[in-house]
Design a protein around this motif. Structure first.
Motif, PDB file in Angstrom:
ATOM      1  N   LEU A  26      41.491  36.221  45.274  1.00 55.46           N
ATOM      2  CA  LEU A  26      41.429  34.697  43.884  1.00 55.46           C
ATOM      3  C   LEU A  26      40.513  34.822  43.765  1.00 55.46           C
ATOM      4  O   LEU A  26      40.844  34.509  41.831  1.00 55.46           O
ATOM      5  N   SER A  27      39.551  35.373  43.615  1.00 53.95           N
ATOM      6  CA  SER A  27      37.979  35.487  42.685  1.00 53.95           C
ATOM      7  C   SER A  27      38.125  36.132  41.955  1.00 53.95           C
ATOM      8  O   SER A  27      38.279  36.140  40.493  1.00 53.95           O
ATOM      9  N   TYR A  28      39.019  37.431  41.748  1.00 54.65           N
ATOM     10  CA  TYR A  28      39.280  38.394  40.688  1.00 54.65           C
ATOM     11  C   TYR A  28      40.308  37.793  39.639  1.00 54.65           C
ATOM     12  O   TYR A  28      40.175  38.462  38.600  1.00 54.65           O
ATOM     13  N   VAL A  29      41.174  36.974  39.710  1.00 52.44           N
ATOM     14  CA  VAL A  29      41.806  36.436  38.803  1.00 52.44           C
ATOM     15  C   VAL A  29      41.164  34.697  38.427  1.00 52.44           C
ATOM     16  O   VAL A  29      41.651  34.155  37.699  1.00 52.44           O
ATOM     17  N   PHE A  30      40.243  34.470  38.907  1.00 58.00           N
ATOM     18  CA  PHE A  30      39.752  33.086  38.982  1.00 58.00           C
ATOM     19  C   PHE A  30      39.570  31.950  36.978  1.00 58.00           C
ATOM     20  O   PHE A  30      40.327  31.283  37.451  1.00 58.00           O
ATOM     21  N   LYS A  31      39.198  33.212  35.975  1.00 55.88           N
ATOM     22  CA  LYS A  31      39.317  33.252  35.332  1.00 55.88           C
ATOM     23  C   LYS A  31      40.949  32.882  34.356  1.00 55.88           C
ATOM     24  O   LYS A  31      40.837  31.249  33.694  1.00 55.88           O
ATOM     25  N   SER A  32      41.730  33.145  34.746  1.00 56.20           N
ATOM     26  CA  SER A  32      43.252  33.140  34.325  1.00 56.20           C
ATOM     27  C   SER A  32      43.959  32.308  35.682  1.00 56.20           C
ATOM     28  O   SER A  32      45.221  31.504  34.947  1.00 56.20           O
ATOM     29  N   GLY A  33      43.510  31.433  36.739  1.00 55.84           N
ATOM     30  CA  GLY A  33      43.941  31.177  36.869  1.00 55.84           C
ATOM     31  C   GLY A  33      45.152  31.611  38.359  1.00 55.84           C
ATOM     32  O   GLY A  33      45.935  32.858  37.582  1.00 55.84           O
ATOM     33  N   HIS A  34      45.271  31.335  39.485  1.00 54.61           N
ATOM     34  CA  HIS A  34      45.806  31.712  40.309  1.00 54.61           C
ATOM     35  C   HIS A  34      47.570  31.389  40.880  1.00 54.61           C
ATOM     36  O   HIS A  34      48.046  32.252  42.038  1.00 54.61           O
ATOM     37  N   ALA A  35      47.903  30.756  40.192  1.00 59.05           N
ATOM     38  CA  ALA A  35      49.459  29.954  40.172  1.00 59.05           C
ATOM     39  C   ALA A  35      50.046  30.640  39.657  1.00 59.05           C
ATOM     40  O   ALA A  35      50.469  31.994  39.613  1.00 59.05           O
ATOM     41  N   GLY A  36      51.691  31.061  39.822  1.00 58.89           N
ATOM     42  CA  GLY A  36      52.793  31.209  39.304  1.00 58.89           C
ATOM     43  C   GLY A  36      53.000  32.807  39.859  1.00 58.89           C
ATOM     44  O   GLY A  36      53.130  32.531  41.260  1.00 58.89           O
ATOM     45  N   ALA A  37      52.974  33.336  39.370  1.00 58.54           N
ATOM     46  CA  ALA A  37      53.202  35.141  39.336  1.00 58.54           C
ATOM     47  C   ALA A  37      51.821  35.945  40.154  1.00 58.54           C
ATOM     48  O   ALA A  37      52.804  36.398  41.200  1.00 58.54           O
ATOM     49  N   THR A  38      51.355  35.033  39.716  1.00 59.06           N
ATOM     50  CA  THR A  38      50.178  35.847  40.059  1.00 59.06           C
ATOM     51  C   THR A  38      49.895  35.496  41.772  1.00 59.06           C
ATOM     52  O   THR A  38      49.171  36.394  42.195  1.00 59.06           O
ATOM     53  N   TYR A  39      49.672  34.200  41.893  1.00 60.35           N
ATOM     54  CA  TYR A  39      49.665  34.156  43.450  1.00 60.35           C
ATOM     55  C   TYR A  39      51.066  35.088  44.262  1.00 60.35           C
ATOM     56  O   TYR A  39      50.698  35.028  44.974  1.00 60.35           O
ATOM     57  N   GLY A  40      51.862  34.997  43.485  1.00 61.69           N
ATOM     58  CA  GLY A  40      52.834  35.712  44.201  1.00 61.69           C
ATOM     59  C   GLY A  40      52.777  36.832  44.887  1.00 61.69           C
ATOM     60  O   GLY A  40      53.108  37.923  45.255  1.00 61.69           O
ATOM     61  N   ALA A  41      52.174  37.740  43.451  1.00 64.32           N
ATOM     62  CA  ALA A  41      51.512  39.063  44.071  1.00 64.32           C
ATOM     63  C   ALA A  41      50.162  38.724  44.941  1.00 64.32           C
ATOM     64  O   ALA A  41      50.613  40.254  45.791  1.00 64.32           O
ATOM     65  N   ILE A  42      49.305  38.257  44.884  1.00 65.59           N
ATOM     66  CA  ILE A  42      48.729  37.673  45.996  1.00 65.59           C
ATOM     67  C   ILE A  42      49.173  37.770  47.560  1.00 65.59           C
ATOM     68  O   ILE A  42      48.877  38.383  48.480  1.00 65.59           O
ATOM     69  N   ALA A  43      49.954  37.165  47.109  1.00 67.88           N
ATOM     70  CA  ALA A  43      50.492  36.779  48.486  1.00 67.88           C
ATOM     71  C   ALA A  43      51.770  38.573  49.004  1.00 67.88           C
ATOM     72  O   ALA A  43      51.247  38.215  49.982  1.00 67.88           O
ATOM     73  N   ALA A  44      52.199  38.849  48.767  1.00 70.33           N
ATOM     74  CA  ALA A  44      52.898  40.028  48.669  1.00 70.33           C
ATOM     75  C   ALA A  44      51.312  41.222  49.225  1.00 70.33           C
ATOM     76  O   ALA A  44      51.798  41.665  50.276  1.00 70.33           O
ATOM     77  N   VAL A  45      50.348  41.158  48.628  1.00 68.53           N
ATOM     78  CA  VAL A  45      49.449  42.187  49.060  1.00 68.53           C
ATOM     79  C   VAL A  45      48.508  41.324  50.496  1.00 68.53           C
ATOM     80  O   VAL A  45      48.796  42.483  51.281  1.00 68.53           O
ATOM     81  N   ASP A  46      49.100  39.610  50.545  1.00 66.50           N
ATOM     82  CA  ASP A  46      48.144  39.872  51.885  1.00 66.50           C
ATOM     83  C   ASP A  46      48.711  39.873  52.816  1.00 66.50           C
ATOM     84  O   ASP A  46      48.707  39.926  54.277  1.00 66.50           O
ATOM     85  N   MET A  47      50.364  39.456  52.630  1.00 73.36           N
ATOM     86  CA  MET A  47      51.567  40.047  53.656  1.00 73.36           C
ATOM     87  C   MET A  47      51.088  41.164  54.053  1.00 73.36           C
ATOM     88  O   MET A  47      51.853  41.763  55.471  1.00 73.36           O
ATOM     89  N   ALA A  48      51.286  42.004  53.344  1.00 76.06           N
ATOM     90  CA  ALA A  48      50.991  43.665  53.504  1.00 76.06           C
ATOM     91  C   ALA A  48      49.589  43.819  54.586  1.00 76.06           C
ATOM     92  O   ALA A  48      49.685  44.659  55.409  1.00 76.06           O
ATOM     93  N   LEU A  49      49.119  43.391  53.867  1.00 73.45           N
ATOM     94  CA  LEU A  49      47.489  43.348  54.816  1.00 73.45           C
ATOM     95  C   LEU A  49      47.659  43.258  56.088  1.00 73.45           C
ATOM     96  O   LEU A  49      46.730  43.567  56.783  1.00 73.45           O
ATOM     97  N   TRP A  50      48.358  42.588  56.638  1.00 73.35           N
ATOM     98  CA  TRP A  50      48.723  41.424  57.900  1.00 73.35           C
ATOM     99  C   TRP A  50      49.075  42.285  58.823  1.00 73.35           C
ATOM    100  O   TRP A  50      49.143  42.941  59.620  1.00 73.35           O
ATOM    101  N   ASP A  51      49.863  42.692  58.065  1.00 71.34           N
ATOM    102  CA  ASP A  51      50.700  43.652  58.551  1.00 71.34           C
ATOM    103  C   ASP A  51      50.013  45.267  59.037  1.00 71.34           C
ATOM    104  O   ASP A  51      50.385  45.622  59.785  1.00 71.34           O
TER     105      ASP A  51
END
Length: 385
Positions: free
Chosen positions: A78-103
């Motif tokens: 989230l901090s890495y992309v804070f200037k451009s915002g985290h919604a939309g496609a960016t949040y989708g990518a963060i979520a996919a990584v997050d899911m893989a990390l928990w896995d």
């Protein structure tokens, strides 16, 4: 163990029926399912599901990191992309990584994710949701009979354009589910297609004939004041939130007392669900994750104290994915396979020749131009694209 790279695949889910909502229907019943594979130097691979078009932007935030630091890495992304915002496609990518990390975290512990997250029970209660807008009445009834055979006592139907049709569908679902309960849970999802006054008037019309459990997404996702007006004017609960990205976006809903059932989108990841669930719990509200392929957030839902039920949309899984869970007894029974319990057959995915049509113009993700602007819900103007 360190994160070294990623690969991206796309498989398909053949639903075997038209799927969609008031905004559009995928008649072919075949949708694409993006898969993110997060690689490590220890030989383990994490699996994340959901669109991740912005993966190249967020991956540097986790490259070379220990995958066990999931919550910290979520904030780092989230901090890495804070200037451009985290919604939309960016949040989708963060979520996919997050899911893989928990896995990965659960795989490193040698246990299923529901254990890692502290759940006591592998069973997750759910409700049936067939994405049923495009079905005929006969196909609709036959479909929900399959859910009743698996012990379900609650169902959510898609509607919003024709209130008489919606009431009729809810009556069919109620009759089907009475094999399991005298008082089925009945929900109506209109996918943001109404105005404030329409929502009050039409929901009240439904309530005059149906014991409605909740009305879902009656208004645009950001309209906290409007949702509060609707919630106070009707008897049913108001459910919303699945399209909000980040717990901060829920704050206006909480402050306005505008939501009765807090929903999270499964495609927004495990950490997102956990944080929204705890925020809802602090406001004495139940949480319910919406459905997605392979039900990945079910592992987290099993561990939170205020989970009212997870949306389950199909009995089958996408091509090339083996998932360690069973749909039975009115919910999900999670297995013991480490991590999310998802195994990926890349050869089967590569050999596939089917194409998904979810993202094509006119699909359920495209809001009709005059949604919420029709004077007559099932009139020509309301149906206009």
């Amino acid at each position: 163990m360190r994160i070294t790279g990623y690969r991206s695949l796309t498989t398909v889910h053949d639903w075997g029926r038209p799927v969609g909502d008031v905004n559009g229907v995928v008649e072919a019943g075949v949708t694409e399912v993006p898969i993110l594979l997060l690689e490590t130097d220890g030989g383990l691979t994490g699996v994340g599901l959901g669109q991740h078009a912005d993966i190249a932007r967020v991956f540097p935030a986790v490259e070379g990191e220990d995958p066990r630091a999931v919550s910290a890495l979520y904030d780092r992304m989230l901090s890495y992309v804070f200037k451009s915002g985290h919604a939309g496609a960016t949040y989708g990518a963060i979520a996919a990584v997050d899911m893989a990390l928990w896995d990965l975290k659960a795989k490193m512990a040698g246990e299923p994710l529901w254990r890692t997250l502290g759940a006591r029970d592998r069973f997750v209660p759910g409700y049936a949701s067939g994405l049923c807008y495009g079905l005929t009445d006969e196909a609709f009834e036959a479909h929900y009979k399959q859910w009743a055979e698996r012990g379900f006592t609650a169902a959510k139907i898609k509607g919003g354009r024709d209130v008489e049709r919606d009431i009729h569908r809810l009556e069919i679902a109620a009759e089907v589910l009475r094999r399991n309960t005298d008082r089925p849970g009945l929900m109506l999802d209109v996918n943001e297609c109404w105005s404030r006054k329409q929502a009050v008037r039409l929901t009240s019309e439904v309530e005059a004939r149906i014991d409605l459990t909740w009305i879902e997404e009656p208004l645009r996702r950001w309209d906290a004041e409007g949702h509060a007006i609707v919630s106070r004017a009707i008897k049913a609960a108001v459910a919303t939130g699945e399209n909000l990205t980040g717990v901060d976006q829920f704050t206006p809903l909480f402050e306005a007392k505008a939501v009765d059932v807090v929903q999270t989108g499964s495609v927004w990841g495990i950490t997102h669900f956990n944080r929204v669930a705890m925020a809802a719990h602090a406001h004495n509200l139940p949480v319910s994750p919406v459905g997605y392929d392979c039900n990945p957030v079910a592992h987290a839902a099993a561990a939170v104290p205020n989970m009212v039920g997870i949306e389950i949309q199909d009995f089958n899984f996408p091509l090339g994915l083996s998932v360690d869970q069973q749909i039975m007894d009115g919910g999900l029974v999670l297995g013991d396979r480490p991590g999310l319990g998802i195994e990926v057959d890349e050869a089967a995915i590569t050999a596939n020749r089917l194409s998904g049509t979810w993202s094509k113009s006119g699909g359920p993700h495209v809001r009709p131009r005059r949604a919420g602007l029709g004077l007559v819900p099932n009139g020509r103007a309301a149906a206009e694209r």
